[in-house]
Write a protein that holds these residues in place. Structure first.
Motif, PDB file in Angstrom:
ATOM      1  N   THR A  76     -11.112 -40.520 -78.235  1.00  0.00           N
ATOM      2  CA  THR A  76     -11.614 -39.968 -76.987  1.00  0.00           C
ATOM      3  C   THR A  76     -10.580 -40.066 -76.010  1.00  0.00           C
ATOM      4  O   THR A  76      -9.635 -41.117 -75.826  1.00  0.00           O
ATOM      5  N   ASP A  77     -10.454 -39.206 -75.015  1.00  0.00           N
ATOM      6  CA  ASP A  77      -9.579 -39.288 -73.605  1.00  0.00           C
ATOM      7  C   ASP A  77      -8.238 -39.890 -74.078  1.00  0.00           C
ATOM      8  O   ASP A  77      -7.514 -40.911 -73.548  1.00  0.00           O
ATOM      9  N   THR A  78      -7.504 -39.072 -74.846  1.00  0.00           N
ATOM     10  CA  THR A  78      -5.945 -39.589 -75.432  1.00  0.00           C
ATOM     11  C   THR A  78      -5.175 -38.932 -74.098  1.00  0.00           C
ATOM     12  O   THR A  78      -5.124 -37.866 -73.958  1.00  0.00           O
ATOM     13  N   SER A  79      -4.633 -40.025 -73.583  1.00  0.00           N
ATOM     14  CA  SER A  79      -3.673 -39.457 -72.315  1.00  0.00           C
ATOM     15  C   SER A  79      -2.319 -40.157 -72.612  1.00  0.00           C
ATOM     16  O   SER A  79      -1.510 -39.793 -71.641  1.00  0.00           O
ATOM     17  N   TRP A  80      -1.945 -40.883 -73.777  1.00  0.00           N
ATOM     18  CA  TRP A  80      -0.460 -41.246 -73.703  1.00  0.00           C
ATOM     19  C   TRP A  80      -0.210 -41.525 -75.332  1.00  0.00           C
ATOM     20  O   TRP A  80      -1.243 -42.118 -75.952  1.00  0.00           O
ATOM     21  N   PHE A  81       0.992 -41.413 -75.842  1.00  0.00           N
ATOM     22  CA  PHE A  81       1.451 -41.622 -76.836  1.00  0.00           C
ATOM     23  C   PHE A  81       2.770 -42.442 -77.001  1.00  0.00           C
ATOM     24  O   PHE A  81       3.502 -42.259 -76.431  1.00  0.00           O
ATOM     25  N   ASP A  82       2.802 -43.369 -78.148  1.00  0.00           N
ATOM     26  CA  ASP A  82       4.001 -43.837 -78.469  1.00  0.00           C
ATOM     27  C   ASP A  82       3.866 -44.036 -79.996  1.00  0.00           C
ATOM     28  O   ASP A  82       2.894 -44.110 -80.558  1.00  0.00           O
ATOM     29  N   ARG A  83       4.810 -44.633 -80.620  1.00  0.00           N
ATOM     30  CA  ARG A  83       4.666 -44.822 -82.149  1.00  0.00           C
ATOM     31  C   ARG A  83       5.771 -46.130 -82.539  1.00  0.00           C
ATOM     32  O   ARG A  83       6.550 -46.510 -81.937  1.00  0.00           O
ATOM     33  N   SER A  84       5.355 -46.675 -83.596  1.00  0.00           N
ATOM     34  CA  SER A  84       5.971 -47.919 -84.123  1.00  0.00           C
ATOM     35  C   SER A  84       7.233 -47.566 -84.438  1.00  0.00           C
ATOM     36  O   SER A  84       7.889 -46.565 -84.376  1.00  0.00           O
ATOM     37  N   ALA A  85       8.240 -48.727 -84.537  1.00  0.00           N
ATOM     38  CA  ALA A  85       9.525 -48.657 -84.968  1.00  0.00           C
ATOM     39  C   ALA A  85      10.060 -47.862 -86.184  1.00  0.00           C
ATOM     40  O   ALA A  85      10.492 -47.289 -86.292  1.00  0.00           O
ATOM     41  N   ASP A  86       8.862 -48.209 -87.255  1.00  0.00           N
ATOM     42  CA  ASP A  86       9.202 -47.604 -88.407  1.00  0.00           C
ATOM     43  C   ASP A  86       8.734 -46.182 -88.390  1.00  0.00           C
ATOM     44  O   ASP A  86       8.736 -45.554 -89.630  1.00  0.00           O
ATOM     45  N   GLY A  87       7.997 -45.674 -87.516  1.00  0.00           N
ATOM     46  CA  GLY A  87       7.466 -44.153 -87.380  1.00  0.00           C
ATOM     47  C   GLY A  87       5.925 -43.864 -88.094  1.00  0.00           C
ATOM     48  O   GLY A  87       5.665 -42.864 -87.953  1.00  0.00           O
ATOM     49  N   ARG A  88       5.462 -45.166 -88.832  1.00  0.00           N
ATOM     50  CA  ARG A  88       4.360 -44.979 -89.305  1.00  0.00           C
ATOM     51  C   ARG A  88       2.851 -45.277 -88.804  1.00  0.00           C
ATOM     52  O   ARG A  88       2.069 -44.792 -89.296  1.00  0.00           O
ATOM     53  N   THR A  89       3.204 -45.771 -87.655  1.00  0.00           N
ATOM     54  CA  THR A  89       1.612 -46.009 -86.557  1.00  0.00           C
ATOM     55  C   THR A  89       1.864 -45.191 -85.343  1.00  0.00           C
ATOM     56  O   THR A  89       2.992 -45.310 -84.746  1.00  0.00           O
ATOM     57  N   LEU A  90       0.820 -44.564 -84.893  1.00  0.00           N
ATOM     58  CA  LEU A  90       0.762 -43.938 -83.765  1.00  0.00           C
ATOM     59  C   LEU A  90      -0.153 -44.805 -82.831  1.00  0.00           C
ATOM     60  O   LEU A  90      -1.289 -45.149 -83.092  1.00  0.00           O
ATOM     61  N   TYR A  91       0.290 -45.124 -81.600  1.00  0.00           N
ATOM     62  CA  TYR A  91      -0.587 -45.577 -80.563  1.00  0.00           C
ATOM     63  C   TYR A  91      -1.049 -44.741 -79.393  1.00  0.00           C
ATOM     64  O   TYR A  91      -0.135 -44.150 -78.968  1.00  0.00           O
ATOM     65  N   HIS A 128      -1.175 -45.053 -69.526  1.00  0.00           N
ATOM     66  CA  HIS A 128       0.094 -44.877 -70.097  1.00  0.00           C
ATOM     67  C   HIS A 128       0.313 -46.058 -71.213  1.00  0.00           C
ATOM     68  O   HIS A 128      -0.196 -47.270 -70.955  1.00  0.00           O
ATOM     69  N   LEU A 129       1.146 -46.066 -72.117  1.00  0.00           N
ATOM     70  CA  LEU A 129       1.468 -47.176 -72.990  1.00  0.00           C
ATOM     71  C   LEU A 129       2.977 -46.810 -73.526  1.00  0.00           C
ATOM     72  O   LEU A 129       3.414 -45.785 -73.548  1.00  0.00           O
ATOM     73  N   SER A 130       3.600 -47.974 -73.969  1.00  0.00           N
ATOM     74  CA  SER A 130       4.780 -48.103 -74.633  1.00  0.00           C
ATOM     75  C   SER A 130       4.751 -48.922 -75.636  1.00  0.00           C
ATOM     76  O   SER A 130       4.350 -50.123 -75.384  1.00  0.00           O
ATOM     77  N   VAL A 131       5.578 -48.828 -76.621  1.00  0.00           N
ATOM     78  CA  VAL A 131       5.996 -49.849 -77.904  1.00  0.00           C
ATOM     79  C   VAL A 131       7.093 -50.648 -77.170  1.00  0.00           C
ATOM     80  O   VAL A 131       8.268 -49.992 -77.015  1.00  0.00           O
ATOM     81  N   HIS A 132       7.056 -51.912 -77.009  1.00  0.00           N
ATOM     82  CA  HIS A 132       8.151 -52.660 -76.815  1.00  0.00           C
ATOM     83  C   HIS A 132       9.464 -52.477 -77.596  1.00  0.00           C
ATOM     84  O   HIS A 132       9.291 -52.383 -78.919  1.00  0.00           O
ATOM     85  N   SER A 133      10.676 -52.403 -77.181  1.00  0.00           N
ATOM     86  CA  SER A 133      11.709 -52.122 -78.095  1.00  0.00           C
ATOM     87  C   SER A 133      11.874 -53.251 -79.324  1.00  0.00           C
ATOM     88  O   SER A 133      12.694 -52.818 -80.316  1.00  0.00           O
ATOM     89  N   SER A 134      11.314 -54.528 -79.296  1.00  0.00           N
ATOM     90  CA  SER A 134      11.399 -55.396 -80.034  1.00  0.00           C
ATOM     91  C   SER A 134      10.378 -55.049 -81.246  1.00  0.00           C
ATOM     92  O   SER A 134      10.646 -55.432 -82.489  1.00  0.00           O
ATOM     93  N   GLY A 135       9.672 -54.072 -81.208  1.00  0.00           N
ATOM     94  CA  GLY A 135       8.799 -53.511 -82.056  1.00  0.00           C
ATOM     95  C   GLY A 135       7.501 -54.280 -82.293  1.00  0.00           C
ATOM     96  O   GLY A 135       6.706 -54.248 -83.279  1.00  0.00           O
ATOM     97  N   LYS A 136       7.310 -55.230 -81.639  1.00  0.00           N
ATOM     98  CA  LYS A 136       6.247 -56.542 -81.734  1.00  0.00           C
ATOM     99  C   LYS A 136       5.136 -56.148 -80.711  1.00  0.00           C
ATOM    100  O   LYS A 136       3.999 -57.020 -81.113  1.00  0.00           O
ATOM    101  N   TYR A 137       5.210 -55.485 -79.661  1.00  0.00           N
ATOM    102  CA  TYR A 137       3.910 -55.293 -78.859  1.00  0.00           C
ATOM    103  C   TYR A 137       3.871 -53.927 -78.385  1.00  0.00           C
ATOM    104  O   TYR A 137       4.742 -53.161 -78.156  1.00  0.00           O
TER     105      TYR A 137
END
Length: 376
Positions: A76-91, A128-137
């Motif tokens: 529901t109410d999807t308002s922002w996207f980012d994905r994991s460093a390996d590209g296999r997970t969408l947040y 809004h969200l973003s995956v931290h460049s460490s790929g851990k958060y």
């Protein structure tokens, strides 16, 4: 102001005549430029609460045109996207209010996202969200509660419970966190708060945020989003309530922003509603672009070679009403604009010589649309 009332004010609910069904697209009148990225999976987010969107739709590209494939149920109410460093997970953010969530989806097959889990954003209207460049958060900004949350990424892309939550406070009115990203070094986290008229700079260690700087902008500026120059020495802060861009220097060693200049995002004499939405910098850094709701344009700005000076050089109609978001495709040959009130995603060619957007070449109907994200 709640997330829903905010979306009503800024146009998430479809206006009269808006498209209400993800459906037929207009035939594209444009030819695909040489070298254009063609094909691939594209995700479209839209509002579902008190609105006409589907939440999360999967589309594919044929040339520049978007073709609907499926709606992912229960997102529901999807308002922002980012994905994991390996590209296999969408947040994705689920912008509920007062209870917001962030969902993790497996996209090993990009065309068939599968929900892994959903966790609380510890606040309302995560916009809004973003995956931290460490790929851990995953970092997420809660608009209505004016807070920023840190969510750890566990095995298989699953999200864990929050490791930190910080709440902003406005000098007057209410804080409204609108964006959170890390700087190009990954050492610092920057949160843009529209209600507090501030950009907060946090140190970031082991999933914890520590306040390092609060850059205060003029009262009523309403900073919404920022984008870094590729050289990492400048940030461009888009102001929603004053239709301006603040150019700021960024000292990564010291973790300090310094406001340098303010540039209008609309031509002189522009009247009526003027609410900038999204900002992006082209890879070659010769231009930056922003959407402006009201005049419903993409504003384009020249960027000096060092990144320190920008100038408005072009405004082009987006072909829809209330352009909340704009994205460039991976080849940077096409602009894709999410026009919220008209319920359309429009695409405009990017001139390979000038970098400027051309006339609208086609569109896809998506009710209460807010953003487009390229998965492949």
């Amino acid at each position: 102001m709640t997330g829903l009332s905010r979306r009503t004010f800024l146009g998430a609910a479809a206006g009269a005549g808006a498209a209400t069904v993800l459906g037929s697209r207009l035939a594209s009148a444009a030819t695909t430029p040489k070298g254009c990225f063609a094909g691939g999976t594209v995700y479209i987010g839209s509002y579902t609460s008190g609105a006409t969107g589907h939440g999360l739709d999967v589309t594919t590209r044929s040339g520049a045109a978007l073709n609907p494939v499926r709606t992912v149920p229960g997102i529901t109410d999807t308002s922002w996207f980012d994905r994991s460093a390996d590209g296999r997970t969408l947040y994705v953010t689920n912008e509920g209010d007062p209870d917001g969530y962030v969902s993790a989806l497996n996209i090993a097959d990009p065309a068939k996202p599968k929900l892994i889990n959903k966790v609380s954003s510890k606040g309302g209207a995560p916009t809004h969200l973003s995956v931290h460049s460490s790929g851990k958060y995953v970092l997420a900004a809660n608009y209505s509660s004016g807070s920023v949350v840190v969510l750890p990424i566990l095995g298989g892309g699953k999200l864990g419970a929050a490791t930190d939550l910080v709440t902003h406070h406005a000098d007057s009115g209410q804080a409204h966190a609108h964006q959170v990203v890390n700087d190009p070094t990954g050492r610092w986290v920057l949160a843009v708060d529209l209600g507090a008229d501030s950009v907060y700079v946090y140190g970031f260690t082991a999933g914890k945020l520590s306040l390092h700087q609060q850059l205060k902008l003029p009262s009523g500026a309403g900073p919404r989003h920022l984008a870094f120059h590729p050289n990492g020495r400048f940030a461009y802060i888009l102001q929603e309530l004053r239709a301006e861009i603040t150019v700021a220097s960024w000292d990564a060693a010291a973790g300090k922003l310094k406001a340098l200049s303010v540039v209008p995002a609309v031509p002189p004499g522009t009247t009526g509603d003027r609410f900038p939405g999204e900002i992006l910098v082209a890879r070659d850094a010769k231009l930056l672009h922003a959407t402006v709701r009201g005049p419903n344009t993409i504003a384009s700005f020249s960027v000096s070679p060092d990144g320190g000076t920008v100038k408005l050089v072009s405004t082009v109609p987006t072909g829809g009403n209330w352009p909340r978001h704009v994205a460039l495709d991976p080849s940077e040959s096409w602009f894709y604009v999410s026009n919220q009130r008209s319920g359309t995603v429009t695409w405009l060619p990017r001139d390979p010589a000038t970098g400027l957007p051309g006339a609208v070449a086609g569109q896809l109907a998506v009710g209460s649309v807010n953003s487009v994200y390229f998965a492949s």
